[in-house]
Design a protein around this motif. Structure first.
Motif, PDB file in Angstrom:
ATOM      1  N   ALA A   9     -17.994  82.798 -82.949  1.00  0.00           N
ATOM      2  CA  ALA A   9     -18.609  83.116 -81.656  1.00  0.00           C
ATOM      3  C   ALA A   9     -17.868  82.422 -80.521  1.00  0.00           C
ATOM      4  O   ALA A   9     -17.257  81.362 -80.711  1.00  0.00           O
ATOM      5  CB  ALA A   9     -20.077  82.698 -81.666  1.00  0.00           C
ATOM      6  N   PRO A  10     -17.924  82.980 -79.315  1.00  0.00           N
ATOM      7  CA  PRO A  10     -17.332  82.304 -78.146  1.00  0.00           C
ATOM      8  C   PRO A  10     -18.014  80.959 -77.891  1.00  0.00           C
ATOM      9  O   PRO A  10     -19.182  80.756 -78.231  1.00  0.00           O
ATOM     10  CB  PRO A  10     -17.614  83.279 -76.991  1.00  0.00           C
TER      11      PRO A  10
ATOM     12  N   ALA B 271     -22.647  77.030 -77.243  1.00  0.00           N
ATOM     13  CA  ALA B 271     -23.291  76.047 -76.363  1.00  0.00           C
ATOM     14  C   ALA B 271     -24.709  76.488 -76.013  1.00  0.00           C
ATOM     15  O   ALA B 271     -25.640  75.673 -75.984  1.00  0.00           O
ATOM     16  CB  ALA B 271     -22.454  75.855 -75.098  1.00  0.00           C
ATOM     17  N   ASP B 272     -24.886  77.783 -75.790  1.00  0.00           N
ATOM     18  CA  ASP B 272     -26.207  78.301 -75.421  1.00  0.00           C
ATOM     19  C   ASP B 272     -27.206  78.145 -76.561  1.00  0.00           C
ATOM     20  O   ASP B 272     -28.335  77.678 -76.351  1.00  0.00           O
ATOM     21  CB  ASP B 272     -26.085  79.774 -75.029  1.00  0.00           C
ATOM     22  N   VAL B 273     -26.804  78.492 -77.777  1.00  0.00           N
ATOM     23  CA  VAL B 273     -27.747  78.434 -78.893  1.00  0.00           C
ATOM     24  C   VAL B 273     -28.082  76.984 -79.231  1.00  0.00           C
ATOM     25  O   VAL B 273     -29.228  76.668 -79.602  1.00  0.00           O
ATOM     26  CB  VAL B 273     -27.200  79.212 -80.105  1.00  0.00           C
ATOM     27  N   LYS B 274     -27.133  76.089 -79.104  1.00  0.00           N
ATOM     28  CA  LYS B 274     -27.419  74.672 -79.361  1.00  0.00           C
ATOM     29  C   LYS B 274     -28.395  74.113 -78.332  1.00  0.00           C
ATOM     30  O   LYS B 274     -29.306  73.345 -78.678  1.00  0.00           O
ATOM     31  CB  LYS B 274     -26.109  73.869 -79.366  1.00  0.00           C
TER      32      LYS B 274
ATOM     33  N   ARG C  78     -30.673  75.823 -76.609  1.00  0.00           N
ATOM     34  CA  ARG C  78     -31.989  76.438 -76.757  1.00  0.00           C
ATOM     35  C   ARG C  78     -32.767  75.875 -77.931  1.00  0.00           C
ATOM     36  O   ARG C  78     -34.004  75.832 -77.909  1.00  0.00           O
ATOM     37  CB  ARG C  78     -31.845  77.953 -76.909  1.00  0.00           C
ATOM     38  N   TYR C  79     -32.069  75.430 -78.979  1.00  0.00           N
ATOM     39  CA  TYR C  79     -32.760  74.948 -80.168  1.00  0.00           C
ATOM     40  C   TYR C  79     -32.693  73.427 -80.341  1.00  0.00           C
ATOM     41  O   TYR C  79     -33.006  72.903 -81.407  1.00  0.00           O
ATOM     42  CB  TYR C  79     -32.208  75.650 -81.417  1.00  0.00           C
ATOM     43  N   GLY C  80     -32.293  72.730 -79.304  1.00  0.00           N
ATOM     44  CA  GLY C  80     -32.306  71.279 -79.343  1.00  0.00           C
ATOM     45  C   GLY C  80     -31.304  70.677 -80.317  1.00  0.00           C
ATOM     46  O   GLY C  80     -31.543  69.594 -80.866  1.00  0.00           O
ATOM     47  N   LEU C  81     -30.193  71.352 -80.510  1.00  0.00           N
ATOM     48  CA  LEU C  81     -29.159  70.863 -81.425  1.00  0.00           C
ATOM     49  C   LEU C  81     -28.126  70.087 -80.610  1.00  0.00           C
ATOM     50  O   LEU C  81     -27.002  70.544 -80.389  1.00  0.00           O
ATOM     51  CB  LEU C  81     -28.524  72.047 -82.170  1.00  0.00           C
ATOM     52  N   ASP C  82     -28.528  68.891 -80.201  1.00  0.00           N
ATOM     53  CA  ASP C  82     -27.704  68.082 -79.311  1.00  0.00           C
ATOM     54  C   ASP C  82     -26.781  67.129 -80.057  1.00  0.00           C
ATOM     55  O   ASP C  82     -26.140  66.271 -79.454  1.00  0.00           O
ATOM     56  CB  ASP C  82     -28.589  67.303 -78.335  1.00  0.00           C
ATOM     57  N   GLN C  83     -26.727  67.270 -81.377  1.00  0.00           N
ATOM     58  CA  GLN C  83     -25.817  66.488 -82.218  1.00  0.00           C
ATOM     59  C   GLN C  83     -25.199  67.431 -83.244  1.00  0.00           C
ATOM     60  O   GLN C  83     -25.708  68.528 -83.462  1.00  0.00           O
ATOM     61  CB  GLN C  83     -26.575  65.362 -82.925  1.00  0.00           C
TER      62      GLN C  83
ATOM     63  N   LYS D  36     -32.652  85.834 -83.701  1.00  0.00           N
ATOM     64  CA  LYS D  36     -31.997  87.119 -83.488  1.00  0.00           C
ATOM     65  C   LYS D  36     -30.633  87.107 -84.170  1.00  0.00           C
ATOM     66  O   LYS D  36     -30.069  86.049 -84.457  1.00  0.00           O
ATOM     67  CB  LYS D  36     -31.838  87.377 -81.991  1.00  0.00           C
ATOM     68  N   ASP D  37     -30.093  88.308 -84.413  1.00  0.00           N
ATOM     69  CA  ASP D  37     -28.795  88.409 -85.083  1.00  0.00           C
ATOM     70  C   ASP D  37     -27.718  87.615 -84.348  1.00  0.00           C
ATOM     71  O   ASP D  37     -26.897  86.928 -84.969  1.00  0.00           O
ATOM     72  CB  ASP D  37     -28.372  89.874 -85.197  1.00  0.00           C
ATOM     73  N   ALA D  38     -27.702  87.719 -83.028  1.00  0.00           N
ATOM     74  CA  ALA D  38     -26.673  87.018 -82.252  1.00  0.00           C
ATOM     75  C   ALA D  38     -26.816  85.509 -82.385  1.00  0.00           C
ATOM     76  O   ALA D  38     -25.814  84.779 -82.383  1.00  0.00           O
ATOM     77  CB  ALA D  38     -26.751  87.436 -80.783  1.00  0.00           C
ATOM     78  N   ASP D  39     -28.062  85.037 -82.515  1.00  0.00           N
ATOM     79  CA  ASP D  39     -28.281  83.596 -82.707  1.00  0.00           C
ATOM     80  C   ASP D  39     -27.698  83.131 -84.033  1.00  0.00           C
ATOM     81  O   ASP D  39     -27.097  82.051 -84.122  1.00  0.00           O
ATOM     82  CB  ASP D  39     -29.771  83.275 -82.663  1.00  0.00           C
ATOM     83  N   ILE D  40     -27.893  83.945 -85.070  1.00  0.00           N
ATOM     84  CA  ILE D  40     -27.374  83.579 -86.394  1.00  0.00           C
ATOM     85  C   ILE D  40     -25.859  83.446 -86.353  1.00  0.00           C
ATOM     86  O   ILE D  40     -25.282  82.491 -86.889  1.00  0.00           O
ATOM     87  CB  ILE D  40     -27.792  84.632 -87.442  1.00  0.00           C
ATOM     88  N   VAL D  41     -25.194  84.388 -85.723  1.00  0.00           N
ATOM     89  CA  VAL D  41     -23.729  84.327 -85.619  1.00  0.00           C
ATOM     90  C   VAL D  41     -23.293  83.059 -84.896  1.00  0.00           C
ATOM     91  O   VAL D  41     -22.372  82.353 -85.345  1.00  0.00           O
ATOM     92  CB  VAL D  41     -23.193  85.580 -84.891  1.00  0.00           C
ATOM     93  N   ALA D  42     -23.940  82.747 -83.792  1.00  0.00           N
ATOM     94  CA  ALA D  42     -23.575  81.555 -83.026  1.00  0.00           C
ATOM     95  C   ALA D  42     -23.850  80.280 -83.810  1.00  0.00           C
ATOM     96  O   ALA D  42     -23.074  79.309 -83.742  1.00  0.00           O
ATOM     97  CB  ALA D  42     -24.333  81.541 -81.700  1.00  0.00           C
TER      98      ALA D  42
END
Length: 369
Positions: A182-183, A188-191, A193-198, A261-267
């Motif tokens: 993914a770009p 960066a967007d998916v991290k 949104r889901y609180g993946l800051d590490q 969503k599918d796009a979230d899984i890819v990212a």
């Protein structure tokens, strides 16, 4: 050759492995077969053929058999004993393929194919959405060919049903083209949104055989738990897994991701440090390929079909041993050169599979009809 593919699963509101299989099948033969004529059959009172998913151009058409949309007792018998045989006869169908199910219509003069994805109920006693084994037995006796998604499923069929191996054809699946790195902005967007800051490890799957319990235990036993998060795409038994993580001291390190969503899984595949998938049983294990195509190193099981899919690109562990899962996690998290080699091998391994290759193998089965 007139071929009918039962495509009802494409009409389901939530994506599943069976939908992915049928979608890959239908789109694959649409791209690769201009010789046969295809009818995609659906069941509904409310929707017309034009409103159904799937191609309807060239040598493809869609048909809807009028059956109430909601389940009721005897619905499958109505389809198999009356509506479907009448349609197959009227449409002069020579080959019928049911991509998912436990029954087979009793119709003469039609080459009948059933896809068997796995035998989890017999092999590991999986009772979540238990398979109807008695119906399977009758269907297997009535079919002309059985398509399976791995050598593992073929072995299970022969062992448990004594089916003639000449009837079985292994047709490996493929991961869709949308599974690619993914770009940076999407990651960066998916991290965010889901609180993946590490840095984080990722796993997907909700049913017990995905071994989420073992993944959490392995993560908790690893030396990397304080430097990495564990992200689980999980929609069932969430409270149980959160409680287990708390008991093991890694509650704050766990992120449960629901209804992605599918796009979230890819990212997420693209952004994770490692994909952890030590499933207790897989008929094929498509997430392994999806993750590899997105550039994620893969830890998976040394059993069922997982070694067939992962090849030498992944680290294979005993899924019943959290200590092995922990050791594999630490290897990938502490050895960046190993991780880079796994990513490159994963790209190469994924190239061995594909929906076009799968579709051409299915066409060979159809042509036998």
């Amino acid at each position: 050759m007139n071929v009918c593919i039962e495509s009802q699963v494409l009409n389901h509101p939530r994506r599943s492995g069976l939908m992915t299989y049928t979608e890959g099948l239908v789109n694959g033969v649409h791209r690769n077969d201009r010789a046969n004529a295809y009818a995609l059959v659906y069941y509904s009172l409310r929707r017309s053929a034009d409103g159904m998913p799937g191609p309807s151009d060239g040598n493809f058409r869609k048909a809807v058999l009028r059956v109430p949309d909601r389940p009721f007792w005897g619905r499958q018998a109505l389809i198999d004993d009356f509506l479907l045989p009448a349609f197959l006869k009227k449409s002069k169908i020579q080959v019928f393929h049911r991509p998912a199910g436990y029954t087979m219509p009793d119709v003469k003069g039609v080459f009948k194919i059933l896809t068997v994805h796995d035998l989890r109920t017999l092999t590991i006693g999986d009772s979540r959405w238990a398979q109807n084994i008695e119906k399977y037995k009758r269907a297997l006796n009535a079919l002309d060919a059985c398509a399976v998604v791995s050598e593992c499923t073929k072995r299970d069929l022969v062992q448990h049903f004594k089916i003639d191996e000449k009837k079985i054809r292994v047709t490996y699946l493929g991961a869709d083209d949308r599974f690619r790195p993914a770009p940076d902005r999407d990651m960066a967007d998916v991290k965010a949104r889901y609180g993946l800051d590490q840095p984080f490890l990722l796993s997907v799957g909700s049913v017990p055989r995905k071994n989420i319990d073992g993944i959490i235990r392995g993560f908790a036993a690893s030396r990397s738990k304080d430097q990495f998060l564990l992200a689980l795409s999980c929609n069932m038994d969430v409270e149980k897994y959160q409680s287990l993580a708390q008991d093991l001291g890694v509650g704050p390190r766990l992120r449960i991701l629901r209804n992605l969503k599918d796009a979230d899984i890819v990212a997420l595949y693209s952004a994770c440090h490692c994909f952890v998938f030590p499933s207790l049983y897989e008929g094929f294990g498509l997430p392994i390929l999806e993750a590899m195509q997105c550039g994620a190193p893969v830890i998976t099981a040394n059993s069922s079909s997982c070694p067939e899919v992962a090849g030498d690109a992944g680290i294979l562990v005993n899924p019943a041993e959290p200590a092995e899962i922990a050791e594999a996690i630490d290897q990938v998290c502490r050895d960046e050169q190993l991780r880079k080699r796994m990513i490159e091998k994963g790209f190469q391994q994924a190239k061995k599979f594909g929906w076009d290759r799968f579709a051409n193998q299915m066409k060979e089965i159809y042509d036998r009809g």
